[in-house]
Design an enzyme around this catalytic site. Structure first.
Site, PDB file in Angstrom:
ATOM      1  CB  THR A  65      -0.848   0.108   1.283  1.00  0.00           C
ATOM      2  OG1 THR A  65       0.028   0.396   2.392  1.00  0.00           O
ATOM      3  CG2 THR A  65      -1.614  -1.167   1.561  1.00  0.00           C
ATOM      4  CG  ASP A  66       1.699   5.876  -0.866  1.00  0.00           C
ATOM      5  OD1 ASP A  66       2.608   5.860  -0.009  1.00  0.00           O
ATOM      6  OD2 ASP A  66       1.624   6.751  -1.737  1.00  0.00           O
ATOM      7  CE1 TYR A  67       5.012   6.969   6.273  1.00  0.00           C
ATOM      8  CE2 TYR A  67       2.893   7.207   7.336  1.00  0.00           C
ATOM      9  CZ  TYR A  67       4.266   7.204   7.399  1.00  0.00           C
ATOM     10  OH  TYR A  67       4.895   7.458   8.591  1.00  0.00           O
ATOM     11  CB  THR A  68      -1.819   5.422   6.571  1.00  0.00           C
ATOM     12  OG1 THR A  68      -1.703   6.693   5.906  1.00  0.00           O
ATOM     13  CG2 THR A  68      -0.844   5.382   7.726  1.00  0.00           C
ATOM     14  N   GLY A  69      -2.439   3.688   3.373  1.00  0.00           N
ATOM     15  CA  GLY A  69      -3.453   3.627   2.310  1.00  0.00           C
ATOM     16  C   GLY A  69      -4.718   2.876   2.730  1.00  0.00           C
TER      17      GLY A  69
END
Ligand code: BGC
Length: 760
Positions: free
Chosen positions: A288-292
């Site tokens: 995922t992207d950061y905290t996606g």
């Protein structure tokens, strides 16, 4: 009793690990062995340990987003976190790896980091480097970034960023290769190759293609905003660079923050399973992207993080970056039968496979060598490549009366906040780069012509006039902010003593990159004031721009004598810029994003559709603006040289070709200038009639030609109908016979054309 359990656990783990290492000792390790090894390891893992492999936490070394956990070290020891980002140096990664080696199964950690345009040796920002139109260079700079990162304890870079971007309000245009899918795909491929060349050695890192997908098209250029795109643009424009990176063997993919057709990428099964894995055959892992995952609650497609985690894992997302959603909820989801063990095992398999291929099971400390960190980081050959990359990335936008190159004698006023600046010059996302090691323009000019010319310096303005911003930037600012009024007065005095003004203006590095969208595309207001005041002196001004996006330079183009677009060129900025100013290097960069006449034109790109009412000057009801032309100020592909190039003898052997037949277009390019130079000859095609509407022009090939003064060379471009395939309205990849127009020229606007027919 607890003691006994602990000892027993240790004993089992020790036997297990010793078995693993004897299996690994057999060299070379065959793929079947890898599969047996990984499967047997998975067979021994508890659910908690499996989830640990799907978990990525940031260390406390540096963070690139909100910090959600600070107890990550305990998680490493217990196997509850198998991957770390934002941690580097051999010493620090070794320290953390040792914690992982205290865990029951001793599965090595994977260390990731945003090595975007160099690790310690900083190369131009990707948008700048793309203007070199040099795929070998793209590969080499990625190779050096990988060598340095790997020598500094890293295994995995969150690069390349291959999002096509056509809206310069979006700050992240700086991180990509611009507006065009053809050049974007070539660079994507080159970067992956450069990063991953020798996976398994200790000088390569895993690439992570991002941000999948369409992140470069947020509505109104505002970061993280909704993307709303039709399939035509998706398949023909935005997808190709991601696909090229996958075809080049990229080992991981990062999901984008945005939604696609109402479903965020992080939960988008169609995108991840159907497109990426099934259609494109991607075999690596998806992070995922950061905290996606957490952010899907805000998107509103899931009620809470628990649902978000279920949606993500079921969409094929293998690793959760920083959100701790898998960490917190996967067990519950499994108990409640919302996810199944096969899905989890598959994700674990993909991550263990990456670790295996890096050789971490054989030696978890393989990337932790202080010796290599000393010799393989910022060595002379790497710095030389940074200079070359810097020089090739510079784009000469205007050169009235050939004011450039400058003589090495004379009186020059060096004015502007970017004359002495260093911090901004290494750009945003400069990873572990040390801005104090960058060469400023001031230092470079002084060392080159300090003794032969008179150099009079004045800062002229702060980088920004907004006091809140100044405060924020003061932390790293090279120059202490003073009153803009005082600075302006000093500048006028300095300018009055000089014959030529070298004016270095632009954006701060923080004005581009993530969360750095702008609604105004001009340089900051206080710098405009300085520029206007200096231009009233009627002395020649060479404007040197440091910035991370296409700007509105309409006023500058009217009023400055020369304009040099230097982006943020990295460690060797000053050396590269001064070499062009002084004619030691003949500029060759070409824009990979159109520069608008005003922000009202954006998004603007050369490869547009014709519309049903194409522009006609005297017809009111045609597609145009009342106040400005439709054309950009500087088109895609544009850039000047100190040489003059001319094109002649454009020819094709015949006017009609069969499907599949080679089509050759030839021409002669000559250098009528006085010095040797490099011309980027560009070849575009228009598919005049398609079953779906086609762009007015698409780049299909280019070649860089080096020509001595008076020299001519023949160029032959070869394509076939396969190069003219596109995704039609039914998403079939087709070639459609008919009339095509072929264009060759200096850029997307200035070119000559011929029409041909292809088909039976
Ligand atoms: C960015 C990514 C980056 C990640 C990790 C995110 O906020 O969108 O591009 O790789 O942070 O630093």
């Amino acid at each position: 009793m607890i003691q006994l359990i602990k000892r027993y656990t240790f004993f089992v783990a020790a036997i297990f690990f010793s078995q693993l290492s004897s299996a690994q000792k057999k060299a070379p390790i065959k793929p079947e062995n890898k599969d047996v090894f990984i499967k047997s390891l998975i067979g021994k893992m508890t659910l908690e340990e499996k989830v640990g492999q799907l978990t990525l936490f940031t260390s406390d070394m540096s963070v690139t987003g909100p910090v959600m956990r600070d107890s990550y070290k305990a998680d490493l020891q217990s196997g509850k976190c198998g991957n770390i980002f934002n941690a580097y140096t051999p010493e620090y990664t070794m320290k953390l790896q040792k914690l992982a080696m205290e865990s029951r199964l001793k599965i090595p950690l994977l260390f990731g980091y945003d090595v975007i345009h160099g690790h310690k040796t900083i190369f131009p920002i990707p948008l700048g480097e793309s203007c070199a139109w040099d795929t070998l260079l793209s590969e080499q700079t990625a190779g050096i970034a990988a060598t340095e990162a790997a020598a500094d304890g890293l295994h995995w870079t969150y690069s390349p960023m291959v999002d096509i971007s056509r809206d310069p309000r979006w700050g992240r245009v700086a991180e990509g290769s611009g507006e065009d899918p053809y050049i974007g795909s070539l660079i994507a491929r080159a970067k992956v190759k450069g990063y991953q060349e020798n996976i398994g050695s200790n000088s390569s890192v895993l690439a992570c293609v991002k941000h999948f997908a369409l992140y470069g098209a947020p509505i109104a250029g505002r970061d993280y905003n909704t993307v709303d795109m039709g399939y035509q643009s998706m398949y023909n424009v935005y997808f190709p660079p991601y696909k090229a990176a996958i075809d080049a063997g990229a080992r991981s993919v990062m999901a984008s923050f945005n939604e696609i057709n109402g479903i965020p990428s992080t939960a988008n099964k169609w995108l991840m399973n159907d497109v990426l894995r099934k259609d494109w055959g991607f075999k690596g892992f998806i992070v995922t992207d950061y905290t996606g995952i957490n952010e899907m609650v805000h998107h509103g497609n899931v009620a809470d993080e628990y649902e978000g985690g279920i949606a993500a894992i079921n969409a094929g997302i293998d690793m959760d970056m920083q959100g701790a959603v898998y960490y917190t909820y996967l067990k519950k989801a499994l108990d409640e039968k919302k996810v199944n063990m096969e899905q989890i095992d598959l994700a674990v398999y993909r991550i263990l496979e990456a670790k295996y291929d890096l050789g971490l099971f054989s030696n978890p400390y393989k990337f932790c060598s202080t010796e290599r960190a000393k010799t393989q980081i910022m060595n002379p050959s790497q710095l030389a490549k940074a200079l070359e990359a810097g020089q090739k990335s510079i784009v000469l936008l205007k050169n009235q009366n050939n004011i450039l190159p400058l003589k090495k004698t004379g009186k020059y006023a060096l004015i502007g906040p970017y004359i002495k600046d260093k911090r901004d010059l290494i750009g945003n996302w400069s990873a572990a780069g040390d801005w104090t090691k960058a060469v400023s323009l001031y230092e470079a000019l002084n060392s080159k012509i300090g003794s032969s010319a008179q150099l009079i310096y004045a800062q002229g303005a702060n980088t920004v006039s907004d006091t809140t911003l100044i405060k924020k930037m003061q932390i790293q600012a090279f120059i202490t902010p003073r009153s803009d009024g005082d600075l302006l007065q000093e500048a006028l005095i300095a300018a009055s003593q000089a014959e030529v003004i070298i004016l270095a203006l632009g954006e701060t590095e923080g004005m581009t990159g993530e969360a750095a969208s702008r609604s105004n595309l001009r340089i900051p207001a206080n710098q405009i004031k300085l520029m206007e005041a200096l231009s009233n002196l009627n002395k020649p001004i060479v404007l040197v721009l440091s910035n991370g996006r296409p700007l509105d330079l309409s006023w500058e183009n009217e009023n400055m004598n020369a304009i040099l677009e230097t982006w943020f060129l990295g460690t060797q900025s000053g050396n590269a810029i001064s070499s062009v100013l002084l004619g030691e290097y003949n500029p060759q960069g070409r824009l990979t994003m159109s520069f608008p006449r005003s922000v009202g034109q954006v998004p603007i790109f050369y490869s547009a559709k014709n519309t049903g009412r194409p522009y006609e000057e005297n017809q009111k009801y045609t597609s145009k603006y009342l106040d400005i032309p439709n054309t950009p100020l500087f088109p895609f592909g544009y850039g000047l040289s100190y040489s003059q190039f001319s094109y002649s003898n454009l020819s094709i052997p015949k006017k009609a070709f069969k499907t599949g037949e080679k089509i050759e277009l030839s021409l002669t390019v000559s250098n009528s200038g006085k010095i040797k130079g490099i011309e980027t000859v560009q070849f575009y095609v228009r598919d005049n009639v398609g079953s779906s509407t086609r762009p007015v022009k698409e780049l299909k090939r280019f070649v860089k030609l080096e020509l001595n003064p008076g020299e001519s060379k023949n160029v032959v471009f070869t394509i076939s109908s396969d190069d003219l395939k596109y995704y039609n309205y039914e998403l079939q990849h087709v070639f459609e016979p008919g009339e095509f127009t072929l264009f060759v020229g200096k850029n997307s606007s200035e070119n000559e054309s011929v029409s041909i027919h292809i088909g039976e």
